[in-house]
Design a protein around this motif. Structure first.
Motif, PDB file in Angstrom:
ATOM      1  N   ILE A  39      11.692  -6.850   3.349  1.00 32.94           N
ATOM      2  CA  ILE A  39      10.312  -6.596   3.510  1.00 32.94           C
ATOM      3  C   ILE A  39      10.197  -5.200   3.186  1.00 32.94           C
ATOM      4  N   LYS A  40       9.645  -4.818   2.076  1.00 33.75           N
ATOM      5  CA  LYS A  40       9.509  -3.501   1.663  1.00 33.75           C
ATOM      6  C   LYS A  40       8.097  -2.753   2.028  1.00 33.75           C
ATOM      7  N   VAL A  41       7.833  -2.075   2.958  1.00 27.97           N
ATOM      8  CA  VAL A  41       6.422  -1.404   3.238  1.00 27.97           C
ATOM      9  C   VAL A  41       6.144  -0.409   2.245  1.00 27.97           C
ATOM     10  N   GLN A  42       5.122  -0.677   1.337  1.00 31.63           N
ATOM     11  CA  GLN A  42       4.430   0.294   0.480  1.00 31.63           C
ATOM     12  C   GLN A  42       3.431   1.213   0.961  1.00 31.63           C
ATOM     13  N   ARG A  43       2.813   0.886   2.042  1.00 29.24           N
ATOM     14  CA  ARG A  43       1.448   1.564   2.301  1.00 29.24           C
ATOM     15  C   ARG A  43       1.070   0.938   3.832  1.00 29.24           C
ATOM     16  N   THR A  44       0.699   1.951   4.585  1.00 30.27           N
ATOM     17  CA  THR A  44       0.238   1.470   6.027  1.00 30.27           C
ATOM     18  C   THR A  44      -1.592   1.855   5.845  1.00 30.27           C
ATOM     19  N   GLN A  45      -2.226   1.497   6.803  1.00 26.72           N
ATOM     20  CA  GLN A  45      -3.609   1.788   6.900  1.00 26.72           C
ATOM     21  C   GLN A  45      -3.905   3.202   7.308  1.00 26.72           C
ATOM     22  N   GLY A  46      -2.765   4.036   7.423  1.00 22.51           N
ATOM     23  CA  GLY A  46      -3.103   5.685   7.644  1.00 22.51           C
ATOM     24  C   GLY A  46      -1.644   6.035   8.615  1.00 22.51           C
ATOM     25  N   ASP A  47      -1.120   5.148   9.146  1.00 23.84           N
ATOM     26  CA  ASP A  47       0.003   5.699  10.072  1.00 23.84           C
ATOM     27  C   ASP A  47       1.022   6.340   9.363  1.00 23.84           C
TER      28      ASP A  47
END
Length: 638
Positions: A612-620
Motif C-alpha cells: 500500500i503506497k501512500v501518495q498524498r494525505t489531506q494535509g497531514d
C-alpha cells in the motif's frame, strides 16, 4: 390510544377497517358504504413483504436501514416527513452531538455515522442543511436493498402470537396505503409509536430513586419529562432590520435570562424548551404554538430591549415549525440501562455500541419557569457501553428499537438520547437483524448467547462500529495470518500496529496506527504471507481525527471550531499493488479519499504480498493507517 381512534372513526361514520372494505359497486349502497367505497377507490392498497421494516427516518432509522441492507437484508424504511434526519434535518436543525462531549478524548462515533459526518464535511462547504438532507437521502437511496417510502405515516400495527404480523401506513400525497409484512420491525420513531400500537411494554415519565437506586432520580415518580425545543436562525444585513413581533408573542425582561445565555444570535437556542408538563405527543399542536410564542418573544427581547445593539442589522432567516423532541416513551427490553451503568462505564458482554454524552437532564418546566436552571449536566469520565439487550422488546419477539425510545431509565436517557449515540444503536440494530435473518436466530437468543454475540460484534467491528474492548478476531481476515513491514515508521506508529486488532486510538498509550513521514517520497506498507493466498478485498481504516467533533451546525462557534472539509490526517491518494507469481499487479488506485473505512474490491487474485503506497494525505505530514484487512469473497459490480 386505540379507544380514541375507534371513537374518531365512529364519529366520522366509518369503522377501523374503512380503507379495507371493497364493495364492487356504489349502486344501492348506504351513504356510509358509499363513503367506504370511495375511500377504497381513491386510496390504493400496496402490499410489501420484506426482512426488516424500519419506522422512522431520523439518524437511528437511517443507520438501521443502511446497515441491514449492506448486510444483505431487504429493508423498507418509512418516514412521515419528506426529509430524512429527524432532529438533525433541515426541518429542525439540531446539530448532531455524541461522545465528542468527552473533552480531550478520541471517541467520535465511527461506522455509518462517521461516514455521514465525513461525507457532509467534504461535500457541503456551503453549510446547507438542505444539502445535508440530500446526503442522507443519497446514502439511503443508493442502497439497492432499501425501499424508501417518504411522507408515509404508520397508523396501524397488527399483532398475533406475541409478534408483529404486519403494519399499515398511509401516504396522502400519493393516495396510497401500504400494507407491509416483515420478519422484523425496528421502531426508530422516537416516540415508540409502533411499539405502543403493538402493545409492547414501555415506560414513561421519571422513575423514583427507590426503583433502581439512582441518585439523580426524583424522590417520587411522576409522568413528567424533558421538553421539546424549537430553533431559529438569523442573518446579518447591511442595514438596520426592524422587528415587530406577533401580538401573541410572549414578553420577556432581563430577569428571564439570568440562567439562559443569549449569545451567537445567528442560531438559537436549545433552551427554548417546553412541554415536559404536558403530553409531548397528544398535545403536540398546542405545544408547537406555545413554543412559537416563546421563540418570537425571545427574538423581540433581543431586537427591541436595547440590550443587544449587535442585533440591529440581524433578521430572522428561518424559524422551525417542527419541535425537536427529547423524551416520550421508552420500550422495555431484556435489560434496562441505568445511571450506574453509565457513570461506572459497565462493560456489557453484549455491547454493540457506546455513548459519552453527559447525564444531561432538563427540568420539565422549561421556559414556563425562567427562574429555574434549564439543565443539570453531570460530565462523564469515560465512554460507556450499550447492550444489545436494551435494543429489542422484551414483550414483542420481533420488535427492535433504536434512538431515544430504547430500554433505559429516565436518568440514563439523559445521556443516550443524543443523535450520534442513537445512530450507533441504529447500526447495531440493523446489523443484528441481518444476522438473525441470515442465521435463523431469534433476538433474545442473539442477545443472551455468547457465541452469537461474538460473531455479531465481529461483524459490526469489520463495518467500523466501535465497541469498547472488542478487537479484530475475524478468522476470515487473511491479513491476520500475514507479516508486515514498511518503508519507514515513527516511534509512535510502527508498522505492526495495523495488524494489532485495534483500529482507533483508545487512550491506552498505543497509537494503534502505522505512521510515516510524507516528505521525500511515497511511504509504503507491505503485507506478506508465507505462501500465496487468494484475496478480492483489501479493507483499509484511516485516521480521520476522531479527537475532534465534526457536525453541521448553525451555531458559528460550534461550526468554526471544527476542521471542515476532508480531515487532514486522512490518506487521500494511494495505490495497492500485489506481488503474484506472474509479477506485479495494481489492485486499486484511489484518489481524493476522505472516508475512514474503505473497501478496495477487485476480482480474486492469488498474491504473495501486497504493498500500500501512500501518495498524498489531506494535509497531514504523516501517512497514517490504523488497520489493514484482507478477504476473499464474492465481488459484485467490480
Amino acid at each position: 390510544m386505540e379507544a380514541k381512534r375507534r371513537d374518531f372513526l365512529k364519529t366520522a361514520g366509518l369503522s377501523s377497517g374503512a380503507f379495507f372494505t371493497s364493495p364492487l359497486t356504489l349502486f344501492g349502497k348506504s351513504p356510509v358504504e358509499q363513503a367506504r367505497s370511495a375511500a377504497k377507490e381513491v386510496y390504493q392498497v400496496k402490499k410489501y413483504d420484506t426482512d426488516l421494516l424500519v419506522a422512522g427516518g431520523g439518524m437511528a432509522g437511517v443507520c438501521a436501514a443502511i446497515s441491514a441492507a449492506r448486510n444483505g437484508a431487504k429493508v423498507i424504511l418509512i418516514q412521515d416527513r419528506s426529509r430524512l434526519g429527524g432532529n438533525g434535518s433541515s426541518e429542525i436543525r439540531m446539530h448532531i452531538c455524541g461522545a465528542t462531549a468527552l473533552k480531550g478524548q478520541p471517541w467520535r462515533e465511527t461506522g455509518i455515522m462517521e461516514e455521514l459526518f465525513l461525507t457532509e464535511a467534504a461535500e457541503n462547504p456551503q453549510r446547507s442543511f438542505e444539502i445535508w438532507d440530500f446526503i442522507m437521502y443519497d446514502k439511503v437511496y443508493s442502497e439497492p436493498n432499501i425501499t424508501l417510502l417518504l411522507d408515509t405515516v404508520l397508523y396501524e400495527t397488527e399483532v398475533g402470537g406475541g409478534e408483529i404480523k404486519k403494519i399499515r401506513a398511509i401516504c396522502s400525497q400519493t393516495e396510497s396505503i401500504y400494507e407491509i409484512k416483515a420478519k422484523y420491525y425496528a421502531d426508530c420513531t422516537g416516540d415508540a409509536t409502533m411499539a405502543a400500537q403493538a402493545g409492547a411494554d414501555f415506560m414513561r415519565g421519571r422513575e423514583a430513586k427507590s426503583r433502581w437506586g439512582e441518585s439523580l432520580a426524583v424522590d417520587v415518580a411522576d409522568n413528567k419529562s424533558m421538553g421539546n425545543s424549537l430553533l431559529f436562525m438569523s442573518s446579518k444585513h447591511d442595514r438596520p432590520m426592524p422587528y415587530t413581533p406577533p401580538v401573541w408573542a410572549k414578553k420577556y425582561s432581563k430577569k428571564d435570562f439570568i440562567h439562559r445565555n443569549i449569545r451567537g444570535l445567528e442560531y438559537g437556542y436549545w433552551w427554548l424548551e417546553l412541554g415536559g408538563l404536558m403530553d409531548i405527543i397528544q398535545d403536540g399542536q398546542e405545544l408547537r404554538h406555545d413554543l412559537l410564542t416563546i421563540l418570537f418573544g425571545v427574538w423581540d427581547y433581543i431586537k427591541n430591549s436595547g440590550n443587544y445593539p449587535e442585533a440591529e442589522n440581524m433578521a430572522l432567516a428561518w424559524v422551525g415549525m417542527i419541535p425537536g423532541k427529547r423524551e416520550s416513551r421508552r420500550v422495555v427490553g431484556d435489560y434496562i440501562m441505568k445511571q450506574d451503568d453509565i457513570q461506572n462505564a459497565k462493560l456489557f458482554p453484549d455491547r454493540v455500541a457506546y455513548g459519552g454524552w453527559p447525564l444531561d437532564d432538563h427540568p420539565p418546566e422549561g421556559m414556563s419557569s425562567t427562574d429555574m436552571v434549564p439543565y443539570i449536566s453531570i460530565p462523564l469520565k469515560a465512554p460507556y457501553s450499550i447492550p444489545f439487550r436494551s435494543l429489542y422488546s422484551k414483550s414483542i419477539k420481533n420488535l427492535l428499537m433504536a434512538g431515544r425510545n430504547v430500554s433505559v431509565s429516565h436518568v440514563a436517557l439523559s445521556s443516550t438520547r443524543v443523535m450520534a449515540t442513537c445512530a450507533t444503536m441504529g447500526q447495531a440494530v440493523g446489523t443484528g437483524v441481518a444476522y438473525c435473518v441470515n442465521n435463523g436466530t431469534m433476538l433474545t437468543q442473539l442477545g443472551n448467547d455468547a457465541s452469537h454475540l461474538s460473531r455479531l460484534q465481529q461483524q459490526l467491528l469489520r463495518q467500523d462500529q466501535s465497541m469498547l474492548g472488542v478487537k479484530n478476531e475475524d478468522d476470515k481476515d487473511l491479513a491476520k495470518k500475514a507479516t508486515v513491514k514498511a518503508s519507514a515508521e515513527t516511534k509512535a506508529g510502527v508498522a505492526a500496529n495495523v495488524l494489532d486488532g485495534t483500529n482507533r486510538d483508545i487512550m491506552d498509550g498505543n497509537s494503534h496506527q502505522w505512521q510515516a513521514e510524507m516528505k521525500g517520497g511515497e511511504p509504503w506498507l507491505k503485507i506478506s504471507w508465507n505462501k500465496p493466498v487468494k484475496i478480492s478485498n483489501v479493507q483499509l481504516t484511516f485516521d480521520t481525527g476522531s479527537h475532534r467533533r465534526l457536525m453541521l451546525s448553525g451555531d458559528d462557534g460550534v461550526y468554526n471550531s471544527q476542521e471542515r472539509g476532508p480531515q487532514p490526517e486522512t490518506v487521500a491518494d494511494y495505490i495497492i499493488e500485489a506481488q503474484t507469481k506472474n509479477g506485479s499487479q495494481v489492485l486499486a488506485k484511489v484518489e481524493n479519499n476522505y472516508l475512514r473505512r474503505v473497501e478496495n474490491l477487485f476480482e480474486p487474485v492469488e498474491v504473495e504480498s501486497i504493498r500500500i503506497k501512500v501518495q498524498r494525505t489531506q494535509g497531514d505530514e504523516l501517512a497514517r493507517i490504523f488497520e489493514v484487512r484482507c478477504y476473499l469473497e464474492e465481488v459484485r459490480g467490480v
